[in-house]
Design a protein around this motif. Structure first.
Motif, PDB file in Angstrom:
ATOM      1  N   UNK A 560       0.866  -1.190   0.094  1.00 27.16           N
ATOM      2  CA  UNK A 560       0.144  -0.145   0.066  1.00 27.16           C
ATOM      3  C   UNK A 560       0.904   1.348  -0.018  1.00 27.16           C
ATOM      4  N   UNK A 561       1.984   1.378   0.632  1.00 25.37           N
ATOM      5  CA  UNK A 561       2.915   2.436   0.638  1.00 25.37           C
ATOM      6  C   UNK A 561       3.380   2.570  -0.932  1.00 25.37           C
ATOM      7  N   UNK A 562       3.912   1.414  -1.567  1.00 27.41           N
ATOM      8  CA  UNK A 562       4.142   1.810  -2.621  1.00 27.41           C
ATOM      9  C   UNK A 562       3.288   2.325  -3.887  1.00 27.41           C
ATOM     10  N   UNK A 578       9.675   6.097 -11.812  1.00 29.80           N
ATOM     11  CA  UNK A 578       8.663   5.268 -11.431  1.00 29.80           C
ATOM     12  C   UNK A 578       9.114   3.979 -12.041  1.00 29.80           C
ATOM     13  N   UNK A 579       9.461   3.633 -13.301  1.00 25.83           N
ATOM     14  CA  UNK A 579       9.708   2.417 -14.057  1.00 25.83           C
ATOM     15  C   UNK A 579      11.063   1.763 -13.255  1.00 25.83           C
ATOM     16  N   UNK A 584      12.857  -2.681  -9.634  1.00 25.37           N
ATOM     17  CA  UNK A 584      13.346  -3.098  -8.375  1.00 25.37           C
ATOM     18  C   UNK A 584      12.292  -4.017  -7.553  1.00 25.37           C
ATOM     19  N   UNK A 585      10.919  -3.279  -7.595  1.00 26.57           N
ATOM     20  CA  UNK A 585       9.945  -3.932  -6.851  1.00 26.57           C
ATOM     21  C   UNK A 585       9.865  -5.336  -7.354  1.00 26.57           C
ATOM     22  N   UNK A 586       9.695  -5.771  -8.726  1.00 25.33           N
ATOM     23  CA  UNK A 586       9.273  -6.977  -9.137  1.00 25.33           C
ATOM     24  C   UNK A 586      10.420  -8.019  -8.826  1.00 25.33           C
ATOM     25  N   UNK A 587      11.716  -7.510  -8.442  1.00 27.17           N
ATOM     26  CA  UNK A 587      12.879  -8.593  -8.134  1.00 27.17           C
ATOM     27  C   UNK A 587      12.691  -8.965  -6.712  1.00 27.17           C
TER      28      UNK A 587
END
Length: 675
Positions: A560-562, A578-579, A584-587
């Motif tokens: 939720x923060x992201x 953003x991209x 980085x998130x999906x890793x």
């Protein structure tokens, strides 16, 4: 069976998992009222309180936005009330929804009963499911508790018939409510008595709409006890007044047949004050009539349909299982306190609202002819038939009988809901107050209320670790007063700040959140300060606070923060940033749908078209009613491709041509209106 019986049971169904809650406090829209456009002249009464207190409000509840579209075999607790003619099945874990009203004699379901349990983003708190009869209260929209547990108790009337009471304490407006459901021996209709109690000294905004989902068939026809209606224009942009069956929204078309709407729409029956027993009904091709009739307090009625178009049919299938033999399109008959759902209602302090509704059905073969005659002629005949099955005198006498039973103490708890009613009872007992008669809240200490019990008993609110999700939110002023007089820590200061921000005292809130950071740095206070800066229009400062929270606490942070942070990057047009964050998130985690949708907006701007193509193949669980985010991205992508093929820069002319000639994939097209 000589008497009606009530008992707990179970049903098995293919259902989605509701999942966890969004942990962040979502603050109310500070524009408490909505602006509503009138398309023609309205009466003084119809103009009163339009838009009043209909701005979004959520706290102290949390959004229920973590479900998916994955279905598994699920067992759901039910409470059943039945007599020799009807069986009513309620869902105590899901707002007390009347899931089914089954005609035992004719082996026929009277409502639209969804063959699956599929959540979608249509309620105040996001999660909602279609079907049955829903009790909406307190605030504009599908109610706070529609996917939350409520209490159900068993009682016995003076003739030995068992009946049930669905009830709870509503924490946003701080009122008590109860829905008593009766099926006395011999009754061929379900009889419901509703009681809403504001036992505080101050006025509170109020809302009530009973939503009844019924089957929609190609030639089904809707009737009400008046032809005077308020209608909604095609773009849901304003209200007009007119008479059925012909309305300006679709000129020269009989709109008592909902299938004649080429878009989602609704109209509200405006029964006069003098009408003591207003009603609404739907007539089917085989002569069956389903009806709802009420006492005068529930004066206004409504018809909502999804419309005969791709988006409307898509929504119906999205909310159910079109491959099931039990699938059917549906529409809603509704009944409420105010002229429309965007009209406010003021409930005085120390007052109660009560009314009775009858729900039932009958079939007359000769009614088939009423599908082919003037609406007014057919309406008179339907009115006479409803009067015979639910005479005004019966409705009034039953209402008086139910009022006497409404304060009776329950005999047995069939299902124990949440613990907030018990907590409020503890608080009142501590201060020498009582709860209204007819309610029982059994004490049950759990994680949600344990901190508040400690505050009540010791005068101090317990501390906790900042990487733990606060167990609950609280914005009730009596509890905030206790917090302000307690020993302070980062969490108590956070709660106090939440309260002041919610009531519009933003500077006081910011001071408390800064104090919270002084006690102990936390992602919760940093995020709230980001929200304050965002609402003040200071995007760069808001981003700074989100980035500080992420940099300090990233490994433990909830999606939720992201979601909020990436949406703010979209607003600030920081697509490259953003991209980079998304990759980085999906890793390290599977991103939520809202994170993926934010990434799709950036991908469109940055030319990551392969990613977009993958997005367009998915079916998203969290698309909001009327939301066109994904469709807008798809149209812009198609316009970009068209411009590239022509060797030109995309412009409004190309966009217009694409919108006129191209159709989005069905799995992403949930527009209420096609344009």
């Amino acid at each position: 069976m000589s008497e009606s019986k009530a008992f707990a049971s179970k049903i098995s169904i293919q259902g989605a998992y509701l999942g966890g809650e969004n942990p962040l406090p979502i603050f109310r829209n500070q524009n408490r009222d909505r602006s509503v456009k009138f398309l023609n002249e309205f009466s003084v009464e119809q103009s009163n309180l339009v838009g009043y207190e209909t701005g979004e409000i959520y706290l102290p509840h949390r959004w229920q936005d973590r479900y998916t579209r994955e279905l598994t075999a699920t067992e759901i607790t039910t409470v059943v009330l039945e007599n020799e003619h009807l069986r009513a099945t309620f869902l105590p874990e899901l707002g007390g929804r009347l899931y089914s009203l089954f005609d035992k004699e004719n082996q026929h379901e009277l409502l639209f009963t969804n063959p699956i349990l599929q959540f979608a983003n249509l309620s105040i708190l996001n999660a909602w499911f279609s079907g049955g009869i829903e009790w909406n209260m307190g605030q504009y929209g599908h109610t706070f508790g529609t996917c939350s547990p409520v209490h159900i108790a068993k009682l016995i009337d003076e003739d030995g018939n068992e009946f049930i009471r669905i009830y709870d304490y509503e924490r946003t407006r701080n009122f008590y409510w109860a829905v008593d459901c009766h099926l006395p021996t011999g009754a061929k209709n379900l009889r419901v008595h509703v009681r809403i109690i504001n036992d505080r000294s101050e006025m509170t905004p109020m809302y009530w709409w009973t939503n009844i989902a019924v089957r929609e068939t190609p030639k089904a026809r809707v009737f009400g006890s008046t032809d005077e209606v308020i209608f909604v224009d095609q773009g849901f942009a304003g209200y007009g007044s007119s008479k059925l069956p012909y309305l300006p929204t679709v000129p020269d078309v009989d709109l008592s047949f909902p299938q004649n709407f080429p878009f989602a729409n609704e109209y509200f029956f405006q029964n006069p004050k003098s009408m003591s027993s207003p009603w609404e009904s739907i007539l089917y091709e085989d002569g069956q009539v389903f009806y709802e009739r009420s006492t005068a307090a529930l004066r206004y009625k409504k018809m909502f349909c999804w419309g005969n178009h791709v988006g409307g049919r898509g929504w119906q299938e999205f909310l159910s299982d079109a491959s099931s033999a039990d699938f059917s399109p549906y529409l809603e008959l509704q009944a409420g306190l105010a002229p429309t759902q965007l009209h406010g209602y003021q409930m005085p302090g120390n007052s109660a609202i009560s009314f009775t509704q009858f729900f039932g059905s009958f079939t007359k073969i000769e009614n088939q002819q009423l599908l082919n005659v003037k609406w007014s002629t057919a309406q008179e005949k339907i009115s006479d038939q409803i009067e015979k099955v639910v005479p005004k005198d019966l409705l009034e006498s039953e209402n008086l009988r139910f009022e006497k039973l409404a304060t009776q103490t329950p005999l047995e708890i069939l299902y124990q809901g949440n613990s907030w009613g018990a907590l409020e009872q503890m608080r009142r007992e501590k201060s020498g107050e009582k709860i209204p008669a007819g309610f029982i809240f059994e004490s049950a200490r759990n994680v949600q209320i344990s901190e508040w019990i400690e505050l009540l008993e010791t005068g101090n609110f317990p501390d906790s670790e900042v990487n733990e999700t606060p167990s609950s939110w609280m914005v009730q002023k009596e509890w905030i007063s206790l917090l302000e007089n307690s020993r302070q820590n980062w969490l108590s200061a956070l709660h106090i700040g939440n309260y002041y921000f919610e009531i519009g005292e933003k500077e006081i809130a910011i001071n408390h959140w800064n104090q919270s950071l002084e006690y102990k740095s936390s992602p919760w206070a940093l995020r709230n300060l980001a929200v304050a800066q965002r609402e003040a229009g200071n995007l760069s400062h808001a981003l700074d606070f989100y980035e500080e929270a992420i940099n300090k606490f990233a490994p433990e942070l909830h999606d939720a923060f992201y979601e909020e942070y990436l949406q703010l990057l979209i607003t600030a047009e920081k697509y490259e940033q953003l991209w980079e964050i998304y990759t980085e998130i999906i890793l390290i985690r599977i991103p939520s749908e809202r994170i993926d949708l934010a990434a799709a907006k950036a991908a469109l701007q940055l030319g990551h078209y392969q990613f977009l193509e993958q997005i367009f193949t998915r079916t998203f669980a969290q698309i909001r009613e009327g939301e066109s985010t994904l469709v807008a991205i798809w149209f812009e992508y198609q316009a970009t491709l068209a411009a590239q093929r022509s060797g030109v820069v995309v412009d409004d002319q190309i966009r217009k041509q694409v919108r006129q000639s191209a159709r989005p994939p069905k799995n992403i097209d949930f527009r209420m209106i096609e344009s």
